[in-house]
Enzyme design. Structure first.
Site, PDB file in Angstrom:
ATOM      1  N   MET A   1      -1.751   2.648   0.300  1.00  0.00           N
ATOM      2  CA  MET A   1      -2.879   3.513  -0.034  1.00  0.00           C
ATOM      3  C   MET A   1      -2.364   4.787  -0.714  1.00  0.00           C
ATOM      4  SD  MET A   1      -5.763   2.879   2.864  1.00  0.00           S
ATOM      5  CE  MET A   1      -5.116   3.950   4.116  1.00  0.00           C
TER       6      MET A   1
ATOM      7  N   HIS B   1       7.397   3.935   2.521  1.00  0.00           N
ATOM      8  CA  HIS B   1       6.890   3.005   1.491  1.00  0.00           C
ATOM      9  C   HIS B   1       8.034   2.528   0.596  1.00  0.00           C
ATOM     10  CE1 HIS B   1       3.062   5.391   2.193  1.00  0.00           C
ATOM     11  NE2 HIS B   1       2.637   4.156   2.353  1.00  0.00           N
TER      12      HIS B   1
HETATM   13  O1  PAF Z   1      -1.254  -0.037   5.559  1.00  0.00           O
HETATM   14  C1  PAF Z   1      -1.958   0.375   4.616  1.00  0.00           C
HETATM   15  O2  PAF Z   1      -1.580   1.302   3.861  1.00  0.00           O
HETATM   16  C2  PAF Z   1      -3.320  -0.255   4.360  1.00  0.00           C
HETATM   17  O3  PAF Z   1      -3.928  -0.605   5.559  1.00  0.00           O
HETATM   18  C3  PAF Z   1      -3.244  -1.469   3.396  1.00  0.00           C
HETATM   19  C4  PAF Z   1      -2.414  -2.595   3.986  1.00  0.00           C
HETATM   20  C5  PAF Z   1      -2.661  -1.024   2.072  1.00  0.00           C
HETATM   21  C6  PAF Z   1      -4.647  -2.004   3.148  1.00  0.00           C
HETATM   22  O4  PAF Z   1      -5.477  -1.043   2.570  1.00  0.00           O
END
Ligand code: PAF
Length: 282
Positions: free
Chosen positions: A30, A37
């Site tokens: 997100m 990330h």
């Molecule tokens: O973990 C996240 O950032 C969100 O829940 C995802 C998997 C991108 C789904 O919107």
């Protein structure tokens, strides 16, 4: 690194990638990216030729009183972090691309979604399962990487891909922590300096539980109480849950005899943080 915001454009590009015999990995996010990330991206790159990162603040996974509107959005920062680490493409659709007028389908995964965050955030995992299904159908990845920090989400995705016969390998990436142990999260940036300092208690409490289990304490009541007590030592902490569950189906366990996952959700002011740690019986 190419940015795509519409579905036909990324599908056309992916067709050329596949025609060249390349495998594809998806890292759904997100945005408001951090080192956690980036570790997912690096792990994906170990498994596939081409890594796609999706950035989409998915409205359907936020409750009416949750932080959808203030969820951090940082497209320039995200680009600067992803560009140097070999991401081939970013898929960053607008809401109307993912949920056009008339969209009427929701994916529901039962069982594994019922406790923990599923209980405190009704509908959250329907939104997650729906958007992840859509992202899988758009990108059709060979592998997809999800962080272990969202352990219940990971279990939901594994259940869903198995139940719906999705031919996608789901890879779990270890939790990345700040030097004081706080799990990295886009929501950490909501914390004021005092809350941020106190939030490290979550890691200390989980470590305490892990050490107790490793030294032979098997009773869940005793372990939960110890983790709970440690967290409440931080005056700003408001515990939503401390539970010990089976990592596969998220069902509560009575004793830690093999491996079990200690799951916590704690609020500091208006910020809700989750974390977890595997307890291994000693
Ligand atoms: O973990 C996240 O950032 C969100 O829940 C995802 C998997 C991108 C789904 O919107």
């Amino acid at each position: 690194m190419t940015f795509y915001s519409d579905i036909p454009a990324i599908r056309n590009w992916l067709a050329t990638v596949r025609a060249a015999g390349k495998t594809v990995g998806l890292v759904p996010t997100m945005g408001a990216l951090h080192d956690g990330h980036l570790s997912l991206v690096r792990l994906a790159a170990e498994h596939v030729d081409t890594v796609v990162v999706s950035i989409f603040v998915n409205p359907t996974q936020f409750g009416p009183n949750e932080d959808f509107n203030r969820y951090p959005r940082d497209p320039d920062g995200d680009r600067a972090l992803l560009e140097p680490i070999g991401v081939a493409a970013v898929f960053a659709p607008e809401s109307h691309e993912m949920y056009p007028p008339g969209h009427a389908t929701t994916v529901t995964v039962r069982g594994v979604t019922e406790g923990l965050c599923g209980a405190s955030r009704p509908g959250h995992f329907n939104g997650v399962a729906t958007v992840v299904t859509k992202l899988f159908n758009i990108v059709r990845p060979d592998v997809a990487v999800f962080g272990q920090k969202d352990a219940q989400q990971l279990a939901v995705i594994r259940r869903m891909t198995a139940d719906l016969n999705m031919e996608i390998e789901i890879i779990a990436a270890p939790i990345v922590r700040e030097p004081d142990g706080l799990a990295m999260s886009s929501r950490n940036r909501y914390l004021d300096p005092d809350e941020r300092r106190q939030a490290a208690v979550i890691y200390r409490a989980l470590e305490h539980g892990r050490t107790m289990a490793a030294s032979g304490v098997t009773g869940v009541r005793e372990l939960v109480a110890a983790v709970h007590d440690e967290i409440t030592g931080a005056p700003a902490a408001r515990i939503e849950y401390v539970d010990i569950v089976d990592p596969g189906n998220m069902a509560p366990v009575e004793d830690v005899t093999g491996e079990a996952l200690c799951m916590v959700a704690v609020r500091f002011g208006g910020t809700r943080l989750i974390d977890n740690m595997m307890l291994i019986a000693g």
